[in-house]
Scaffold this motif. Structure first.
Motif, PDB file in Angstrom:
ATOM      1  N   ARG A 175       0.162  -6.545  -5.270  1.00  0.00           N
ATOM      2  CA  ARG A 175       0.033  -6.030  -3.906  1.00  0.00           C
ATOM      3  C   ARG A 175      -0.177  -7.130  -2.870  1.00  0.00           C
ATOM      4  O   ARG A 175      -0.076  -6.882  -1.680  1.00  0.00           O
ATOM      5  CB  ARG A 175      -1.168  -5.066  -3.840  1.00  0.00           C
ATOM      6  CG  ARG A 175      -1.106  -3.876  -4.785  1.00  0.00           C
ATOM      7  CD  ARG A 175       0.018  -2.925  -4.391  1.00  0.00           C
ATOM      8  NE  ARG A 175      -0.079  -1.672  -5.128  1.00  0.00           N
ATOM      9  CZ  ARG A 175      -0.680  -0.582  -4.642  1.00  0.00           C
ATOM     10  NH1 ARG A 175      -1.199  -0.613  -3.427  1.00  0.00           N
ATOM     11  NH2 ARG A 175      -0.729   0.511  -5.362  1.00  0.00           N
ATOM     12  N   LEU A 176      -0.532  -8.323  -3.321  1.00  0.00           N
ATOM     13  CA  LEU A 176      -0.910  -9.385  -2.389  1.00  0.00           C
ATOM     14  C   LEU A 176       0.211  -9.797  -1.432  1.00  0.00           C
ATOM     15  O   LEU A 176      -0.041 -10.005  -0.234  1.00  0.00           O
ATOM     16  CB  LEU A 176      -1.420 -10.595  -3.168  1.00  0.00           C
ATOM     17  CG  LEU A 176      -2.117 -11.686  -2.349  1.00  0.00           C
ATOM     18  CD1 LEU A 176      -3.279 -11.119  -1.552  1.00  0.00           C
ATOM     19  CD2 LEU A 176      -2.588 -12.806  -3.258  1.00  0.00           C
ATOM     20  N   PRO A 177       1.477  -9.956  -1.887  1.00  0.00           N
ATOM     21  CA  PRO A 177       2.528 -10.366  -0.935  1.00  0.00           C
ATOM     22  C   PRO A 177       2.670  -9.419   0.258  1.00  0.00           C
ATOM     23  O   PRO A 177       2.876  -9.879   1.389  1.00  0.00           O
ATOM     24  CB  PRO A 177       3.793 -10.366  -1.804  1.00  0.00           C
ATOM     25  CG  PRO A 177       3.304 -10.625  -3.182  1.00  0.00           C
ATOM     26  CD  PRO A 177       1.991  -9.897  -3.273  1.00  0.00           C
ATOM     27  N   ALA A 178       2.549  -8.119   0.032  1.00  0.00           N
ATOM     28  CA  ALA A 178       2.679  -7.161   1.139  1.00  0.00           C
ATOM     29  C   ALA A 178       1.540  -7.350   2.142  1.00  0.00           C
ATOM     30  O   ALA A 178       1.753  -7.301   3.361  1.00  0.00           O
ATOM     31  CB  ALA A 178       2.682  -5.730   0.599  1.00  0.00           C
ATOM     32  N   LEU A 200      -4.716  -0.454  -2.077  1.00  0.00           N
ATOM     33  CA  LEU A 200      -5.125  -0.486  -3.489  1.00  0.00           C
ATOM     34  C   LEU A 200      -6.643  -0.391  -3.614  1.00  0.00           C
ATOM     35  O   LEU A 200      -7.156   0.276  -4.530  1.00  0.00           O
ATOM     36  CB  LEU A 200      -4.629  -1.782  -4.137  1.00  0.00           C
ATOM     37  CG  LEU A 200      -5.068  -2.032  -5.580  1.00  0.00           C
ATOM     38  CD1 LEU A 200      -4.490  -0.973  -6.512  1.00  0.00           C
ATOM     39  CD2 LEU A 200      -4.638  -3.430  -6.047  1.00  0.00           C
ATOM     40  N   LEU A 201      -7.371  -1.025  -2.690  1.00  0.00           N
ATOM     41  CA  LEU A 201      -8.829  -0.958  -2.728  1.00  0.00           C
ATOM     42  C   LEU A 201      -9.325   0.479  -2.554  1.00  0.00           C
ATOM     43  O   LEU A 201     -10.215   0.932  -3.285  1.00  0.00           O
ATOM     44  CB  LEU A 201      -9.418  -1.856  -1.635  1.00  0.00           C
ATOM     45  CG  LEU A 201     -10.940  -1.861  -1.511  1.00  0.00           C
ATOM     46  CD1 LEU A 201     -11.589  -2.362  -2.794  1.00  0.00           C
ATOM     47  CD2 LEU A 201     -11.384  -2.732  -0.329  1.00  0.00           C
ATOM     48  N   VAL A 202      -8.737   1.191  -1.594  1.00  0.00           N
ATOM     49  CA  VAL A 202      -9.130   2.591  -1.375  1.00  0.00           C
ATOM     50  C   VAL A 202      -8.868   3.419  -2.634  1.00  0.00           C
ATOM     51  O   VAL A 202      -9.716   4.214  -3.075  1.00  0.00           O
ATOM     52  CB  VAL A 202      -8.365   3.176  -0.173  1.00  0.00           C
ATOM     53  CG1 VAL A 202      -8.649   4.668  -0.021  1.00  0.00           C
ATOM     54  CG2 VAL A 202      -8.741   2.428   1.105  1.00  0.00           C
ATOM     55  N   GLN A 203      -7.676   3.238  -3.221  1.00  0.00           N
ATOM     56  CA  GLN A 203      -7.336   4.013  -4.417  1.00  0.00           C
ATOM     57  C   GLN A 203      -8.250   3.645  -5.590  1.00  0.00           C
ATOM     58  O   GLN A 203      -8.661   4.523  -6.361  1.00  0.00           O
ATOM     59  CB  GLN A 203      -5.873   3.736  -4.788  1.00  0.00           C
ATOM     60  CG  GLN A 203      -4.879   4.230  -3.747  1.00  0.00           C
ATOM     61  CD  GLN A 203      -3.468   3.695  -3.968  1.00  0.00           C
ATOM     62  OE1 GLN A 203      -3.274   2.705  -4.679  1.00  0.00           O
ATOM     63  NE2 GLN A 203      -2.491   4.332  -3.344  1.00  0.00           N
ATOM     64  N   SER A 204      -8.589   2.360  -5.720  1.00  0.00           N
ATOM     65  CA  SER A 204      -9.411   1.923  -6.853  1.00  0.00           C
ATOM     66  C   SER A 204     -10.855   2.387  -6.711  1.00  0.00           C
ATOM     67  O   SER A 204     -11.504   2.726  -7.707  1.00  0.00           O
ATOM     68  CB  SER A 204      -9.360   0.390  -6.963  1.00  0.00           C
ATOM     69  OG  SER A 204      -8.046  -0.049  -7.179  1.00  0.00           O
TER      70      SER A 204
END
Length: 312
Positions: free
Chosen positions: A93-96, A260-264
Motif C-alpha cells: 500500500r505504500l506506493p499509493a 489499510l490502518l482503518v481496516q486493520s
C-alpha cells in the motif's frame, strides 16, 4: 558535527523504542484480537488453539520480547487475517500513499509559499487580508467535509472527475487537492509570519539602507533567513503526510496505508497496525532529523548550539 549527528540518531532510536512499546502495550490491553478473528460462539478449545498458534497465550512481557527480537531481525510479524508478512502487506500500500502525499506536499508548496510571501510583502492591504482569509478557510475546513464537497461538485454535478478509485491521474486530483489544501493554508500563514519576523530584524534594516533593489533584497537577504523556520515546519508536515491521509484515503477509496490502518484496526490485525504505526513514527522522526540537520547547515547559530550540546 558528526558526533552531534550520532547523538541525534541515538535519540531517534530511543524515541522509536518508546513508540514501539506504547503501541504494543496499548493494542494488547485494548481487547482480545480473537474476538474479531473468530465467531462469538466459537468453542473455547478453538480459541485456545488459535491463541497458542498466534502466541497470544504467552505473558505480555514474553510477547513483547519476542516482538522486539523479531524486529531486530527484520520480522514485523504475520497478519492475523491471511498469515502474510505484515511488512509485505504494508509495503503493497505504500506506493499509493507516497504518490498521494507527495502530490499534496508539492501542491502545498506551490500554493502556500507564494501566497504567504505575497501576503507579507502586501501587509495590511486587501491582498493580505484576502490571502490570509483563504488560508484560514483552507486550514479550518475538515478534510472529510472538503472531500465530500469536491465529490459533489466535480464528480456528481460537473461529472469531470471520478469520485473514488485509483490508477489514473484523474483519480489523484480530488484526494490530492483535499489533502494539500489544509497544508497550503498552514504553510501560507507560517511563511507570512516568518517573512514579517525577518523583515523587522536589524540586519534587514541595514540591508535596506544599502539601497538594494527589491528583488536583490528579497533573494539575498529576506528569503534565506525566512526559510530557516519554514524548513522546520515542513519537516513536521512531511512526516505527517505518511499517516495524515487516513481520512482522505477512506473518503476517496484510495488504496493506501491510511485506509489499510482503518481496516486493520477494525479487524484487530495487531501485526499490521503495529507495523503501520512504527512506519509513521519513523517517518516523523526522520523527517524532523533531516529538518534539524538542514536547519543547522543554514543557520550558524543552530550549528553552534549543536556543537555546544556535544561538548556538554
Amino acid at each position: 558535527m558528526s558526533r552531534a549527528l550520532l547523538i541525534r540518531l541515538a535519540r531517534t532510536l530511543v524515541t522509536a523504542l518508546i513508540c514501539i512499546t506504547l503501541t504494543f502495550v496499548v493494542l494488547r490491553l485494548s481487547g482480545d484480537p480473537l474476538d474479531a478473528l473468530l465467531p462469538e460462539d466459537a468453542p473455547q478449545s478453538i480459541r485456545d488453539a488459535y491463541a497458542a498458534r498466534l502466541g497470544l497465550d504467552q505473558p505480555l512481557h514474553a510477547q513483547y520480547l519476542g516482538y522486539l527480537g523479531g524486529l531486530a531481525t527484520g520480522d514485523f510479524g504475520r497478519s492475523l487475517l491471511d498469515g502474510r508478512s505484515a511488512a509485505g502487506v504494508v509495503a503493497e500500500r505504500l506506493p499509493a500513499t507516497l504518490l498521494l502525499g507527495g502530490t499534496a506536499f508539492a501542491l502545498a508548496l506551490l500554493i502556500g509559499i507564494p501566497a504567504g510571501t505575497i501576503a507579507a510583502l502586501r501587509r495590511g492591504t486587501p491582498v493580505d487580508r484576502g490571502v490570509m482569509g483563504a488560508a484560514v478557510f483552507g486550514y479550518a475546513m475538515p478534510n472529510f467535509f472538503l472531500g465530500l464537497v469536491l465529490i459533489l461538485i466535480f464528480a456528481l454535478w460537473l461529472r469531470v472527475l471520478p469520485s473514488s478509485g485509483f490508477g489514473t491521474a484523474a483519480h489523484l486530483v480530488l484526494p490530492a487537492l483535499t489533502l494539500g489544501t489544509a497544508m497550503a493554508g498552514k504553510l501560507a500563514r507560517f511563511v507570512r509570519g516568518a517573512v514579517l519576523d525577518v523583515a523587522g530584524q536589524l540586519h534587514q534594516r541595514v540591508a535596506r539602507g544599502k539601497r538594494l533593489g527589491r528583488l536583490q533584497l528579497f533573494t539575498a537577504h529576506l528569503a534565506p533567513n525566512a526559510a530557516v523556520p519554514v524548513i522546520t515546519f515542513l519537516g513536521f508536515e512531511a512526516g505527517l503526510l505518511v499517516g495524515g491521509g487516513v481520512v482522505v484515503e477512506s473518503v476517496f477509496g484510495w488504496p493506501g496505508v491510511g485506509r489499510l490502518l482503518v481496516q486493520s484496526v477494525a479487524a484487530r490485525d495487531l501485526a499490521v497496525v503495529q507495523t503501520i504505526i512504527l512506519m509513521i513514527a519513523l517517518a516523523m522522526i526522520l523527517a524532523n532529523l533531516a529538518a534539524d540537520l538542514l536547519h543547522a547547515r543554514l543557520d550558524p547559530r543552530v550549528r553552534a548550539a549543536l556543537e555546544g550540546e556535544v561538548r556538554r
